[in-house]
Every structure is written in structure tokens, then in C-alpha cells.
Scaffold this active site. Structure first.
Site, PDB file in Angstrom:
ATOM      1  N   SER B 173       0.830  -1.213   0.000  1.00 10.92           N
ATOM      2  CA  SER B 173       0.000   0.000   0.000  1.00 10.92           C
ATOM      3  C   SER B 173       0.857   1.253   0.000  1.00 10.92           C
ATOM      4  O   SER B 173       0.531   2.237  -0.666  1.00 10.92           O
ATOM      5  CB  SER B 173      -0.888   0.055   1.241  1.00 10.92           C
ATOM      6  OG  SER B 173      -1.807  -0.962   1.217  1.00 10.92           O
ATOM      7  N   TYR B 260     -11.338   5.864   6.424  1.00 14.91           N
ATOM      8  CA  TYR B 260     -11.504   6.864   5.373  1.00 14.91           C
ATOM      9  C   TYR B 260     -10.726   6.501   4.126  1.00 14.91           C
ATOM     10  O   TYR B 260     -11.113   6.879   3.013  1.00 14.91           O
ATOM     11  CB  TYR B 260     -11.156   8.254   5.907  1.00 14.91           C
ATOM     12  CG  TYR B 260     -12.188   8.646   6.922  1.00 14.91           C
ATOM     13  CD1 TYR B 260     -13.479   8.950   6.504  1.00 14.91           C
ATOM     14  CD2 TYR B 260     -11.922   8.601   8.275  1.00 14.91           C
ATOM     15  CE1 TYR B 260     -14.469   9.222   7.419  1.00 14.91           C
ATOM     16  CE2 TYR B 260     -12.910   8.876   9.201  1.00 14.91           C
ATOM     17  CZ  TYR B 260     -14.181   9.194   8.767  1.00 14.91           C
ATOM     18  OH  TYR B 260     -15.163   9.438   9.678  1.00 14.91           O
TER      19      TYR B 260
END
Ligand SMILES: [Cu+2]
Lengths: 370, 528
Positions: B173, B260
Site C-alpha cells: 500500500s 476513510y
């Protein structure tokens, strides 16, 4: 006409829900303490505020979805900015939130006020049972799921309080401020009784407190709320709220029971007596991991059937049960069980599932505790 | 400046022969190939995590234990959570980013094509470690996706494998995020100032910064767990002077921004789809950008709301409560803006739009239940119950996943060159939209009535709503087969999409052929 049809549908739905036995509950249970009351009311307030906003916003959206369609010949109006509108829909929600924060803050302050209790109970979470200790009274006991495993395995019809029943409930007087001190012996648990508005994590090595004051006598049920391993669903909480006099009587009986048991614990036991008591202790304290058939769960909990420790010298076996094995799920039972109970459960293990080691007497356990 | 469709298959000459077959996919550095790999990986993970969810719902269909024992049940809930978050939603968004960002900003490819390849190929390794641990003695992780110690210290080798898998996914990521940030900051077409970037690009830019900020926190935290488990440290054990609650603080300092990370790109997709089918520009572009940024910043100071029942000082509880409530403001702005975008538009309801509209409505339900949960005394009742399960599934399934569906239906024609079959799409939408509510709405009632989460068996009073939820779950699960059919049909053929199959679409991606040429924008396009 449409009204009649709507009524018919409503009646049919109601009948359907009735037939299925259990009632449909759409809200928090009826609150039975001041903390639960405030939570209940606060929830209703927030819910209405949300519903109102939802109706407004999505009323507008669905209006638009229905009327502003290309298929109806509606042409797009390419506006894409309006400072006034944007300021309004930033500040109005903010003000609504301030309005909500006000009662919420008052409720938090009340909820956190654990001062001036009438009695204090220490609660320890174990995998998978609760231990209650009345600090001013010297009363202490374990509270274990009472639902038979046949019901869980669908081999017997389930009772009314399936999974919400225990052998020894917590008993408290009505109208008194009860302060709870929570901790845990192994992993994190959470002590939760919805009707009393109490949920507090029990954290090993730390003590947290909370409180409740029950409004009315009755039996209130709850569950462990923090994932604590394979028995997480099977460590319920039952609180019996009694009038003061009944509570006193219960306390006195409990104390004399405890004294009698302590006196018993030193004497010699006949083998049959040991096995009978041992089976009881094993079912309540050990079977969740080592399984009723003594075969454990491969890779998680060792089999006791054929185990070298169980079939070896009694000292090592008793030692493992007294001290547990740190760093694994095997708990130390020294503080939970008395000499007779340890001797009984050890003897039971030594003589069950094909094991043939000699039984153990309480005196040996007593010896080994020192 | 549109490029003729026939040039799509022509590869630039300097490449010579590109490898074919497996070797091509292993070595590819092309943003579109890598985007496709991400999406295919996510699809396989979605199937895996979905089958686990079906097993969970089957066990919960009625009281008593029928199909799985508690230890396996706990493994399934834990893996389901980890797989859906790290294996489905995050890789899908990265797949979207890979495909779309260069197309939307007028770039030839991502900034670091080789690193791009590496970020993807780490994922299957991580997934193999995570899922492979199921087959070892003791089974997979069973302590919940949050891995709270001391429970996660009790477990066996699978916990170490999971920690390692998370490390690898985190590295992937972070590399992906660096790549995305660099691409967006450096490779925009001349004239594309920040305030002219498409919303999807904005939301991903902010998401990428969040990733870089919090993935290292997760990595540090699980490393501490690893040393507690294997090397005798006591970060999280009171017996050695540590504190199990510290893990929770660290975990949620990662975990809340992570939430989020899972939703901001969804906002970007919906902000792209709605204007197209309303045939109107996005309402309040500027405030959308500011709202996204505020949500990202606020996400760093609300982690305590996951821990209201842990026991904190009053001041901390109030602080986290107020901060959490505050998030409702920018989130509200977004919802109002979407509705205002539809208002007085010229609406049509292609499947992409159906999913986007459902997103706006159903995500808001998740937002409202979040507001309910922000109130500490109410949260005391609802923390760790099915109410929370309902809340985050509304946000992540009817939120993130529905936005992903909207994006798929919207961009598949661009990627494949064929229009999607709207008939099958509509069936997929309506079946999903109805069943998902049958599945998750009753969970609110279960939580309110007192059903804890993560339990394989429950009291009789919870039986009815569980049965309803399970039925909804099976239908929802089965409906996703339709999506697979739509995708396969679209890849294999269909009505040609042309450069732009939509009347109301704007953006650079629609100036290219479908599928776009190998190096998307070989020469930078010019914005007027
Ligand atoms: Cu527990």
C-alpha cells in the site's frame, strides 16, 4: 379501499410475527437504571433528528429523481455553486450537533460519577466465566453458563433463557448504588447488562470502574461483549435485583455456605465422592477447552485422554492446574478453586477417558500450595 | 485531439516484442495491465471473503451450532474482515487508481512503473500467507481483525503469519501510495491546476497521504505484537509493565484513518458518476475538495470512539465524542452537494447511476448510525453489538462496495471497448439493493436488543431477525454472480463503446479510444 388493504397487510404481518414465537424488538430494552434511562432517551432524540434530516434531504433527492428526468424532457440547469446555500448547510448541521452535544455531555458526566457507592463488587473476567467478589462482605463465587451442551448442539430442545442463564447469578439490592470494579485474568472481556445501561471492558492487569443503581427488583440478563476466544458467546451475565431484606438473607446464606465449604475442604474424600465433584468442576471450568470427552481441540487445546502429565506423577498434574501455564490459554486455578475442588477435578481427569492414574486427596493439594 | 479507435491495439514501435501469456502479466509495468491485475485479485478475494460470510450467515440462520464450531467461526469472522478490507476494497481502489489516474490527468503511465508491478505482486504472497494459515494446526487467526492482545498473544503460528501478511500488504500500500502521489503531483497535463483535477484524483491524492501516514503505525504496532509473542517483550502485557490498551490506541490511530482510506475514493467515484448522468457539473467542487481534506484531517483525532467502553477519563471521552460528531459536518456537505448535483438535472438511470444514487442514500444511513454511536452513553449500550456491525456494513458495503460497482459499470466500457449489458446490470442492481437492506437493516434491531457481535450462537429472542438477515445475505451473495456475468460479457464483446459512450461525461479519459492505447497519453493533451 387502499386503507383496508394496508390494514389487512399490517394484520397479516402481525400474525406472522406472532406465530413465530419470539417478539420483534426494535429498540433498546426497557431501561432499569438512571444511566440506562438517559442512554435510552438520548438514543430516541438522535434518532428523531436523523430521521428528520433524512426525510428532508432524501425527500428532495427523490423528488428530483422523479421529476428531473431526461425521459420527462427535463433539461439540465447547469448551476454548480452557491456560497449562501453552502454556508447554510455547513452551519445548520453544526448547530444541530451542538444541540445534541449538550444532553450527551450531561449524560457522560453522570455516567462517569462512580463516587459514594453503597456497595462495591469486584468482577473478574475469565475464559469463559465471571467471578464476583463482594469486597466489604468477603463473599466470592464464580458464575458459569448453565445451558446444557445438548441444547447448544441441537440435541435437546432449547430452554427459555437459552445461553442467558448461569449457575450463580450476581445478587444486588434494589435502589442502592453499586460500584463495579472490573478486571480480567486472561484476555479482555466486557461486562454488559443492557437493561442496567452498564458495559465496561475488563482488562487484565488493570482495574476499571463503573456503576449502576437498579430501579426495580427483577432478573436482568447480559453477555460478555468483547471477543475473548472460543467461549465468547457462552459467558452470560445474570443480575438478580432483590429487595434489601432478601438481599441480606441471601448474603447470610452465602456466607454460611462458604464457611461450610471451607471447613470441608481439608478432610479426606472417598473416591466416588471425588469423581462426582470432579465431573461437576470439570464441566464448569475445563470442558470449554479440553472438551467433555477429554480429547481437546487439535492445535488449540491438548487432549487430556492419554496425556503424559495426567497419567504421570500427581504433583506435576496438580501443579499444572494450580499454576496454569503462563503464555498459553491454560489458566491458573489456584485462586479460583479450593483444595477439595482441585483434588476432585484432577482425580476425575486421572480416572476418565481411559486414563488410569491414582486419585489425589485435598491434603496433597494443600501441601503443594505452600 | 481524440485518438482514432483503430490505433488502440497498435503498440508503440520502440517496445519491440512485448512478452505474451503469463510472463506478460508477471513482468508488466503498464498501468492498465496492473490495474487489471489488482481488480482480478480483488475479485478472487471477494469470492473467498464472500463464501466465508455465507458460512457465517448459515451458522447464524438459527440458534444452536449447526455448521461450524466456535473456533472455526471466529476464524471465519476474522478472515472475512481482513480479506474484505485488505484484499478487496483497498486493492480495488488501487486498481481503479491505476487504470484511471493516468487517463484522467493526461499521463502516459504511472510515475514508477516497475515499483507498480512490485506493489501488486506482493499482494498474492500476503494473501497466501493469510489464507494458508487456515490449514495449519490450530487454524487461522481467530482474534478478530483488530487483533487485540492478550487474545492475539494466546494464538498459534497463524498469528505470526497474519502479522507478516499485514506487513507485506502495508508495504504494498505504501508503495502504491507513493506512486499515486508522485504521478498526480508531477504528471498532470499542462493547464491542469490542482483545482481543475477530477474529484476522483483529488480523493485518491488525499487517500494516498493517509496511507503513508498510517500504514507505518500499523506496521509498528503489529511488530510490537510479534515481539511480545515471540521474543519476550511486554509492550501489551501488564505482567511485564505493558498495557493491552496501548495496542488499541495504536491500532485505532491507524484504524480510523483506514476507514476513510476505504471511503474517500468511493466519494471520488460517486462525484464522477452523478454529474455524468445528471448532465450537470458537480455542485460545489471546491467545497467537495475542502470537505474531503477536513474529513482526512479529522480522522486522526477520533480514534478514541472505538474505545468508549475501554474506560477513559471524562475529558478524553468528551473530546473524542465532540471530534467524532464534527465529522458529520463535512460528510453532510458532501451528501448535500450530491443531491444538489442531481437537482434540476436531466437524469437518466444507467446501472452506474443506480448504484451511485443508492450509495448516496444508503451510505447516509451508515453515517447517521455513526452519529448515534458517537454519543458516549448510547455507544456504551451499542459498542461491540450488531448495531456496530450494521453501521460499518452500511458504510462499507452499501458505501464503498456500491461505489465500486458504480465505478465498474461506469468505466468498464472505457477499459474493454464495449458497453455493459444494462439489462443484466439493472437486475444486479435491484437484487443487490433490496437484499443488502434485508441483510443489514435488521442488524440494527439485533444490536439494540442486545446481541453482541462475533458470536456463533445466540439467545432465542434474536432468532427472527437473524433468520431474515441470513436470507438477505444468501440473496445478496447469489446476486453477485450477475455481476460476474456482466463483466465477462463486457470483456468478451458487446456494442462498441466509442471514445465516450455517455452523453454527459467530461474528462480526458473520454478523449481517448476505448480501450485506450498502450501508452495512454503519448503526448500530453492540452486543456483549454
Ligand atoms: Cu469474555
Amino acid at each position: 379501499m387502499t386503507c383496508a388493504r394496508a390494514c389487512a397487510v399490517a394484520v397479516a404481518l402481525f400474525a406472522l410475527s406472532d406465530r413465530s414465537g419470539a417478539e420483534y424488538r426494535f429498540n433498546l430494552p426497557a431501561p432499569q437504571s438512571s444511566v440506562a434511562h438517559t442512554a435510552y432517551d438520548l438514543h430516541i432524540i438522535v434518532l428523531w433528528v436523523c430521521l428528520a434530516i433524512f426525510a428532508l434531504v432524501f425527500g428532495a433527492m427523490f423528488y428530483s429523481l422523479l421529476r428531473h428526468r431526461k425521459s420527462l424532457g427535463h433539461a439540465a440547469h447547469p448551476f454548480h455553486e452557491s456560497t449562501t446555500v453552502e454556508v447554510i448547510w455547513t452551519t445548520v448541521p453544526f448547530l444541530i450537533l451542538v444541540g445534541l452535544a449538550w444532553p450527551a455531555t450531561k449524560a457522560v458526566l453522570a455516567q462517569k460519577d462512580t463516587g459514594n457507592p453503597d456497595l462495591t463488587i469486584k468482577i473478574t473476567g475469565h475464559q469463559w466465566k465471571w467471578e464476583y467478589e463482594y469486597l466489604q462482605e468477603g463473599v466470592r463465587f464464580l458464575s458459569v453458563l448453565a445451558t446444557p451442551s445438548e441444547q447448544i448442539g441441537d440435541r435437546m430442545e432449547k430452554g427459555e433463557h437459552y445461553l442467558l442463564e448461569v449457575d450463580e447469578p450476581l445478587v444486588v439490592p434494589v435502589g442502592r448504588k453499586v460500584r463495579l470494579l472490573l478486571t480480567a485474568a486472561d484476555v479482555i472481556h466486557s461486562w454488559w447488562v443492557p437493561a442496567l445501561g452498564v458495559k465496561q471492558d475488563a482488562i487484565p492487569g488493570f482495574i476499571r470502574d463503573t456503576w449502576f443503581r437498579a430501579d426495580a427488583p427483577g432478573t436482568y440478563r447480559g453477555q460478555c461483549a468483547e471477543l475473548c476466544g472460543r467461549g465468547h458467546a457462552f459467558m452470560p451475565i445474570v443480575v438478580e435485583v432483590k429487595p434489601e431484606a432478601e438481599y441480606r438473607a441471601w448474603l447470610a446464606a452465602r456466607k454460611s455456605d462458604q464457611a461450610a465449604k471451607a471447613a470441608e475442604s481439608g478432610r479426606a474424600f472417598a473416591p466416588a465422592e471425588l469423581l462426582a465433584l470432579g465431573e461437576k468442576i470439570f464441566t464448569a471450568n475445563c470442558a470449554a477447552c479440553h472438551q467433555a470427552n477429554g480429547r481437546g481441540i487439535p492445535g488449540l487445546f491438548p487432549a487430556l485422554a492419554g496425556s503424559a502429565i495426567v497419567n504421570g506423577p500427581p504433583q506435576a498434574h496438580v501443579g499444572r492446574v494450580l499454576q496454569g501455564k503462563p503464555g498459553t490459554a491454560m489458566p491458573a486455578f489456584a485462586a479460583q478453586l479450593d483444595d477439595a475442588e482441585i483434588a476432585a477435578v484432577v482425580s476425575y481427569e486421572r480416572q476418565s477417558w481411559g486414563n488410569h492414574a491414582e486419585p489425589v486427596q485435598p491434603a496433597l493439594v494443600k501441601n503443594q500450595r505452600q | 485531439m481524440a485518438i482514432d479507435g483503430s490505433s488502440a491495439i497498435l503498440e508503440p514501435a520502440h517496445h519491440g516484442a512485448l512478452p505474451g501469456g503469463t510472463w506478460r502479466w508477471l513482468t508488466t509495468t503498464n498501468h492498465k495491465d496492473i490495474g487489471t491485475l489488482y481488480l482480478c485479485f480483488a475479485a478472487v478475494m471477494f469470492l473467498t471473503g464472500g463464501l466465508m460470510a455465507m458460512t457465517i450467515r448459515a451458522e447464524l440462520f438459527q440458534p444452536g451450532l449447526q455448521f461450524v464450531q466456535p473456533e472455526l467461526f471466529n476464524q471465519l469472522t476474522t478472515l472475512h474482515g481482513l480479506i474484505m478490507i485488505f484484499g478487496v476494497i483497498m486493492p480495488t481502489f488501487t486498481g481503479f487508481a491505476n487504470w484511471q489516474i493516468p487517463l484522467m490527468i493526461g499521463a502516459p503511465d504511472m510515475a514508477f512503473p516497475r515499483m507498480n508491478n512490485w506493489s501488486f505482486w506482493l499482494l498474492p504472497v500476503a494473501a497466501a500467507l493469510l489464507i494458508g494459515s487456515m490449514f495449519l494446526p490450530g487454524g487461522a487467526v481467530a482474534g478478530g481483525w483488530t487483533l487485540y492482545p492478550p487474545l492475539s498473544i494466546q494464538g498459534g503460528i497463524s498469528y505470526d503469519m497474519t502479522i507478516f501478511a499485514l506487513h507485506i500488504m502495508g508495504a504494498s500500500s505504501i508503495m502504491g501510495a507513493i506512486n499515486i502521489i508522485t504521478t498526480i503531483l508531477n504528471m498532470r497535463a499542462p493547464g491542469m491546476t490542482p483545482m481543475r483535477m477530477p474529484m476522483f484524483v483529488w480523493t485518491w491524492l488525499i487517500t494516498a497521504f493517509l496511507l503513508i501516514a498510517v500504514m507505518p503505525v500499523l506496521a509498528g504496532t503489529i511488530t510490537m505484537l510479534l515481539t511480545d509473542r515471540n521474543f519476550g517483550t511486554h509492550f501489551f502485557s501488564a505482567a511485564g509493565g505493558g498495557d493491552p490498551v496501548m495496542f488499541q490506541h495504536l491500532f485505532w490511530f491507524f484504524g480510523h484513518p483506514e476507514v476513510y482510506i476505504l471511503i474517500l475514493p468511493a466519494f471520488g467515484i460517486v462525484s464522477t458518476v452523478i454529474p455524468t448522468f445528471a448532465r450537470k457539473p458537480l455542485f460545489g467542487y471546491r467545497s467537495m475538495v475542502y470537505a474531503t481534506a477536513s474529513i482526512a484531517i479529522l480522522s486522526f483525532i477520533v480514534w478514541g470512539h472505538h474505545m468508549f467502553t475501554v474506560g477513559m477519563p471524562v475529558a478524553a471521552q468528551l473530546f473524542f465524542m465532540y471530534a467524532t460528531m464534527l465529522i458529520a459536518v463535512p460528510t453532510g456537505v458532501k451528501v448535500f452537494n450530491w443531491v444538489a448535483t442531481m437537482w434540476r438535472g436531466s437524469l437518466t438511470f444507467e446501472t452506474a447511476m443506480l448504484f451511485a444514487v443508492a450509495f448516496v442514500c444508503l451510505f447516509t444511513i451508515g453515517g447517521f448510525s455513526g452519529l448515534v454511536l458517537a454519543m458516549v452513553p448510547v455507544d456504551t449500550q451499542l459498542q461491540d453489538t450488531y448495531y456496530v456491525v450494521a453501521h460499518f456494513h452500511y458504510v462499507l458495503v452499501t458505501g464503498a462496495l456500491f461505489a465500486i460497482y458504480a465505478g465498474l459499470y461506469y468505466w468498464l466500457p472505457k477499459w474493454t471497448g464495449h458497453r455493459v449489458d444494462e439489462n443484466w446490470g439493472r437486475w444486479h442492481f435491484w437484487l443487490s439493493a433490496v437484499s443488502v437492506n434485508v441483510l443489514f437493516f435488521p442488524m440494527h434491531f439485533l444490536g439494540l436488543a442486545g446481541m453482541p457481535r462475533r458470536i456463533p450462537d445466540y439467545a432465542l429472542q434474536f432468532a427472527d431477525f437473524n433468520r431474515i438477515a441470513s436470507i438477505g445475505g444468501f440473496v445478496f451473495g447469489a446476486s453477485q454472480i450477475l455481476l460476474l456475468i456482466v463483466i465477462v460479457k463486457c470483456v468478451r464483446g458487446g456494442e462498441p463503446a466509442g471514445n465516450c459512450p455517455y452523453e454527459g461525461a467530461v474528462g480526458l479519459e473520454w478523449t481517448l479510444s476505448s480501450p485506450p492505447p498502450y501508452h495512454s497519453f503519448a503526448t500530453p493533451p492540452e486543456l483549454e
